[in-house]
Design a protein around this motif. Sequence first.
Motif, PDB file in Angstrom:
ATOM      1  N   UNK A 105     -30.293   0.677 -62.645  1.00 41.46           N
ATOM      2  CA  UNK A 105     -30.393   0.574 -61.344  1.00 41.46           C
ATOM      3  C   UNK A 105     -30.014   1.915 -60.826  1.00 41.46           C
ATOM      4  N   UNK A 106     -30.960   2.871 -60.664  1.00 39.38           N
ATOM      5  CA  UNK A 106     -30.579   4.062 -60.256  1.00 39.38           C
ATOM      6  C   UNK A 106     -31.141   4.151 -58.573  1.00 39.38           C
ATOM      7  N   UNK A 107     -30.452   4.908 -58.017  1.00 40.82           N
ATOM      8  CA  UNK A 107     -30.957   5.105 -56.308  1.00 40.82           C
ATOM      9  C   UNK A 107     -32.517   5.142 -56.418  1.00 40.82           C
ATOM     10  N   UNK A 108     -33.316   5.892 -57.147  1.00 43.40           N
ATOM     11  CA  UNK A 108     -34.513   6.089 -57.009  1.00 43.40           C
ATOM     12  C   UNK A 108     -35.241   4.692 -57.517  1.00 43.40           C
ATOM     13  N   UNK A 109     -34.771   3.867 -58.336  1.00 41.45           N
ATOM     14  CA  UNK A 109     -35.539   2.625 -58.580  1.00 41.45           C
ATOM     15  C   UNK A 109     -35.162   1.658 -57.380  1.00 41.45           C
ATOM     16  N   UNK A 110     -34.249   1.718 -57.000  1.00 41.49           N
ATOM     17  CA  UNK A 110     -33.925   0.694 -56.032  1.00 41.49           C
ATOM     18  C   UNK A 110     -34.784   0.993 -54.641  1.00 41.49           C
ATOM     19  N   UNK A 111     -34.897   2.213 -54.381  1.00 36.95           N
ATOM     20  CA  UNK A 111     -35.521   2.569 -53.337  1.00 36.95           C
ATOM     21  C   UNK A 111     -37.120   2.437 -53.514  1.00 36.95           C
ATOM     22  N   UNK A 112     -37.388   2.329 -54.785  1.00 36.29           N
ATOM     23  CA  UNK A 112     -38.804   2.322 -54.969  1.00 36.29           C
ATOM     24  C   UNK A 112     -39.257   0.793 -54.956  1.00 36.29           C
ATOM     25  N   UNK A 113     -38.328  -0.112 -55.493  1.00 35.11           N
ATOM     26  CA  UNK A 113     -38.863  -1.555 -55.463  1.00 35.11           C
ATOM     27  C   UNK A 113     -38.270  -2.550 -54.514  1.00 35.11           C
ATOM     28  N   UNK A 114     -37.281  -1.971 -53.772  1.00 34.90           N
ATOM     29  CA  UNK A 114     -36.990  -2.850 -52.663  1.00 34.90           C
ATOM     30  C   UNK A 114     -37.144  -2.461 -51.363  1.00 34.90           C
ATOM     31  N   UNK A 115     -37.968  -3.139 -50.691  1.00 32.94           N
ATOM     32  CA  UNK A 115     -38.328  -2.690 -49.566  1.00 32.94           C
ATOM     33  C   UNK A 115     -37.503  -3.921 -48.502  1.00 32.94           C
ATOM     34  N   UNK A 116     -37.256  -3.557 -47.007  1.00 39.47           N
ATOM     35  CA  UNK A 116     -36.641  -4.807 -46.074  1.00 39.47           C
ATOM     36  C   UNK A 116     -37.607  -5.876 -46.587  1.00 39.47           C
ATOM     37  N   UNK A 117     -38.872  -5.605 -46.500  1.00 41.75           N
ATOM     38  CA  UNK A 117     -39.773  -7.030 -46.384  1.00 41.75           C
ATOM     39  C   UNK A 117     -39.246  -7.723 -48.006  1.00 41.75           C
ATOM     40  N   UNK A 134     -21.210   0.785 -58.232  1.00 42.35           N
ATOM     41  CA  UNK A 134     -21.923   1.027 -56.470  1.00 42.35           C
ATOM     42  C   UNK A 134     -22.271   2.272 -56.263  1.00 42.35           C
ATOM     43  N   UNK A 135     -21.099   3.081 -56.694  1.00 41.15           N
ATOM     44  CA  UNK A 135     -21.282   4.593 -56.455  1.00 41.15           C
ATOM     45  C   UNK A 135     -22.388   5.079 -56.956  1.00 41.15           C
ATOM     46  N   UNK A 136     -22.820   4.797 -58.162  1.00 39.50           N
ATOM     47  CA  UNK A 136     -24.055   5.089 -58.874  1.00 39.50           C
ATOM     48  C   UNK A 136     -25.362   4.719 -58.278  1.00 39.50           C
ATOM     49  N   UNK A 195     -26.624   4.827 -52.724  1.00 43.59           N
ATOM     50  CA  UNK A 195     -26.341   5.988 -51.961  1.00 43.59           C
ATOM     51  C   UNK A 195     -26.784   5.547 -50.518  1.00 43.59           C
ATOM     52  N   UNK A 196     -26.422   6.633 -49.862  1.00 41.91           N
ATOM     53  CA  UNK A 196     -26.630   5.850 -48.338  1.00 41.91           C
ATOM     54  C   UNK A 196     -28.183   6.119 -47.884  1.00 41.91           C
ATOM     55  N   UNK A 197     -28.926   7.018 -48.699  1.00 39.98           N
ATOM     56  CA  UNK A 197     -30.430   6.752 -48.732  1.00 39.98           C
ATOM     57  C   UNK A 197     -30.887   5.450 -49.114  1.00 39.98           C
ATOM     58  N   UNK A 198     -30.402   4.792 -50.027  1.00 43.51           N
ATOM     59  CA  UNK A 198     -30.953   3.404 -50.663  1.00 43.51           C
ATOM     60  C   UNK A 198     -30.568   2.465 -49.583  1.00 43.51           C
ATOM     61  N   UNK A 199     -29.446   2.602 -49.093  1.00 42.57           N
ATOM     62  CA  UNK A 199     -28.651   1.600 -48.002  1.00 42.57           C
ATOM     63  C   UNK A 199     -29.769   1.452 -46.632  1.00 42.57           C
ATOM     64  N   UNK A 253     -14.852  -1.927 -53.600  1.00 44.21           N
ATOM     65  CA  UNK A 253     -14.670  -1.127 -52.657  1.00 44.21           C
ATOM     66  C   UNK A 253     -13.409   0.007 -52.697  1.00 44.21           C
ATOM     67  N   UNK A 254     -13.974   1.252 -53.251  1.00 47.95           N
ATOM     68  CA  UNK A 254     -12.922   2.209 -53.074  1.00 47.95           C
ATOM     69  C   UNK A 254     -13.276   3.040 -51.908  1.00 47.95           C
ATOM     70  N   UNK A 255     -12.219   3.912 -51.397  1.00 48.08           N
ATOM     71  CA  UNK A 255     -12.495   4.980 -50.285  1.00 48.08           C
ATOM     72  C   UNK A 255     -13.652   5.834 -50.803  1.00 48.08           C
ATOM     73  N   UNK A 256     -13.590   6.003 -52.183  1.00 45.21           N
ATOM     74  CA  UNK A 256     -14.768   7.261 -52.469  1.00 45.21           C
ATOM     75  C   UNK A 256     -16.103   6.600 -52.181  1.00 45.21           C
ATOM     76  N   UNK A 257     -16.209   5.174 -52.664  1.00 44.80           N
ATOM     77  CA  UNK A 257     -17.497   4.366 -52.638  1.00 44.80           C
ATOM     78  C   UNK A 257     -17.963   4.234 -51.175  1.00 44.80           C
ATOM     79  N   UNK A 258     -17.192   4.081 -50.523  1.00 47.77           N
ATOM     80  CA  UNK A 258     -17.280   3.814 -49.115  1.00 47.77           C
ATOM     81  C   UNK A 258     -17.992   4.917 -48.331  1.00 47.77           C
ATOM     82  N   UNK A 259     -17.134   6.101 -48.765  1.00 48.13           N
ATOM     83  CA  UNK A 259     -17.495   7.541 -48.287  1.00 48.13           C
ATOM     84  C   UNK A 259     -18.855   7.780 -48.692  1.00 48.13           C
ATOM     85  N   UNK A 260     -19.028   7.556 -49.927  1.00 45.83           N
ATOM     86  CA  UNK A 260     -20.375   7.835 -50.256  1.00 45.83           C
ATOM     87  C   UNK A 260     -21.437   7.138 -49.688  1.00 45.83           C
TER      88      UNK A 260
END
Length: 830
Positions: free
Chosen positions: A334-346, A375-377, A380-384, A415-422
């Motif tokens: 599960x890289x950010x690119x993969x998640x962003x590619x296959x998961x849309x809101x719909x 989670x950190x990996x 990403x905020x773009x994915x979310x 949830x670490x501070x680094x993860x949330x900030x990321x």
Amino acid sequence: MLPVAPTPNGDTLVFHHTHTPEVIHYPHIPEVIHQNHTPEVNHYPHTPEVIHHILTPEVIDHTHTPEVINHILTLEVIHHTHTPEVIHHTHITEVIHHTHTSEVIHYPHTPEVIHHTHTPEVINHILTPEVIHHILTPEVIHHILTPEVIHHILTPEVIHHTHTPKVIHYPHTPEVIHHTHTPEVINHILTPEVIHHTHTPEVINHILTPEVIHHILTPEVINHILTPEVIHHILTPEVINHILTPEVINHILTPEVIHHILTPEVIHHILTPEVIHHILTPEVIHHILTPEVINHILTPEVIHHTHTPEVINHILTPEVIHHILTPEVIHHTHTPEVINHILTPEVISHILTPEVIHHILTPEVIHHTHPHEVIHHTHTHEVIHHILTPEVINHILTPEVIHHILTPEVIHHTHTAEVINHILTPEVINYILTPEVIHHTHTPEVIDHILTPEVINHILTPEVIHHTHTPEVINHILTPEVISHILTPEVIHHILTPEVIHHTHPHEVIHHTHTHEVIHHILTPEVINHILTPEVIHHILTPEVIHHTHTPEVINHILTPEVINYILTPEVIHHTHTPEVIDHILTPEVINHILTPEVIHHTHTPEVINHILTPEVIHHTHTPEVIHYPHTPEVIHHILTPEVIHHILTPEVIHHILTPEVINHILTPEVIHHTHTPEVINHILTPEVIHHILTPEVIHYPNIPEVNHYPHTPLMIHHILIPEFIHHTRTSEVIHHTRTSEVIHHTCTPQVIHHTLTPEVIHHTHTPEVIHHTHTPEVIHYPHTPEVIHYPHTPEVIHHTHTPEVIHYPHTPEVIHYPHTPEVIHHTPI
């Protein structure tokens, strides 16, 4: 039948001439073949050596030309001679095993030979779906192909050599496969060992193209041939790991193919939790699914088509997820690119319902699969921002779901501070969290369940808050309704300890997040009254916390008169500020730290004070103990300058808040003595201030004879005005400084004196005991220097104040007679 040996001249015309379809067809009726070709007959002469000897590539190539094959093997001939009964009768497993060794099959079937003999036209001519359907029944396949036979005759080299995509594509129609491949047949002939032996990545890659798969496998076919039992039987983790490499998957599976062959019904039918648990291990997933593969085969459309809530709920149990998804697997796939590619809101809204989430995700599963590194990996905020819309969150996250999957332990783990900030930027928060979403997902019960002081302290550092909580974000997601809904006194008491506040809210963070617009927007009187009980305030606000969080700059920044006026009503203050709370949080150091003259001047306007402080409120909040403790001379001197007093205390304010009852309640000799030093009085009370706040009307209003009479009992005067106090506060400098001719002239008009000092009042207040108690020679002597007496008492002032009426009115014989006893006179004269 064995082919006729070539003539010495290699003349294929002879063969062509003698073996006409009619000739072959006529004698070879099923009965004849059945009678002549017994297993023994077939078995006896056809030794591997014989076959190997007579069927050389040269022989086959020479005799089996496309023309010859096409000439002698017509559909009618094959259909006529090869009935299921004939094949079943002649081809027993022993015969096949004996005659068809991998060497025998491999030897003559060179690519050149096959290429020469098996032209598309030939294959198309002799192997039609009808023919295959006719001769290969489940019974026949079951009878002739045992695991041992397949394993014996089909090696990877043989398959690779004989099976090209074109060969496979033509005869294998869905109908043929559906007819020949029943679950029982597959289960019988394919064991893990056989598959492992025959299906190498190279073989699969060679024979299966997307076009071939799309052609031969329809949902109906898959549903027919693959049952959970079959999959469980033939596919072990080792087999999958062996035959499926990322390259193979990428080659044979395209989005179109998956969409075509996998319907929700098919998935539901073939994949049970037990099957998944059996065939998919973390090692297998890690091996076959790379980000590139996932990105290649899974598009939003494919997921939407294949993954329905029912399917997910059917195949994914907490146990299955826990088994197949380890942190390493998720991190790998599960890289950010993969998640962003296959998961849309719909897609998410389609596949994940509250019921599904509740079914598949337990705290244990989340804890196992999502350490903060994963989670950190992956997040990403773009994915979310891409996959989580307010609608999606509202759809999948109900309070029940949150309560079920998120425990304090899980949050602390993930949830670490680094993860949330990321992952959380102000833009992301603003986008996914609307008031409606928060209201829907965050119930008091949920918050109380997942957020412990330890969790908050762990995930929210000052840096995280500063990064994620901008005024715009707060204003967007928090409305009064939302706050009132999610925060109850119990919740606040549970999650906010002094340590948590001290850790998360340094003054820099507050200054950044709490603008007066934000406060005005989210904190209404109703909200404050709802969430802040005296117990809560007492629990979360210690002197240390206030000192740490509230600097003059912060207060000045967030509290404007309008804000204070809006959020603090008398009812709110009365409800939240008990003497105990005030006494607990306000130390001299805290007051000195947070309240500067500028802050007070900025926040405390007459309108604000008049609005929030009623006599009842003061009486309730200001006990002698409360006032005495923090109000040291230093504090008063620091916060109350003449300008401040002049600004906040207007005649109207004094008139409004200071009733006899209030004064009597809060000012004891100890309090006054403690707070009113000569320096303090001299500092805060200038002639201008007195002149400003004490108008004849102000003095006139509260000091009616009845009022004067009421609080100023001999006892009260005796109680407050002790010689020490008078001596301490009324120094010649103080009197000289505060009581100027102008002040006296302004405040002590004949009307005021006449109004306030009636014979009854004087008679009531000035008893011999009181005068005797207060007017000691030392007290009188100390402040009344010639200069002090001389300074304010100008002829004009005396003329203004001491009119005949004023003097005449109170000095009745009784009044004069009453206090001036020989003892008093003896005691007081200088």
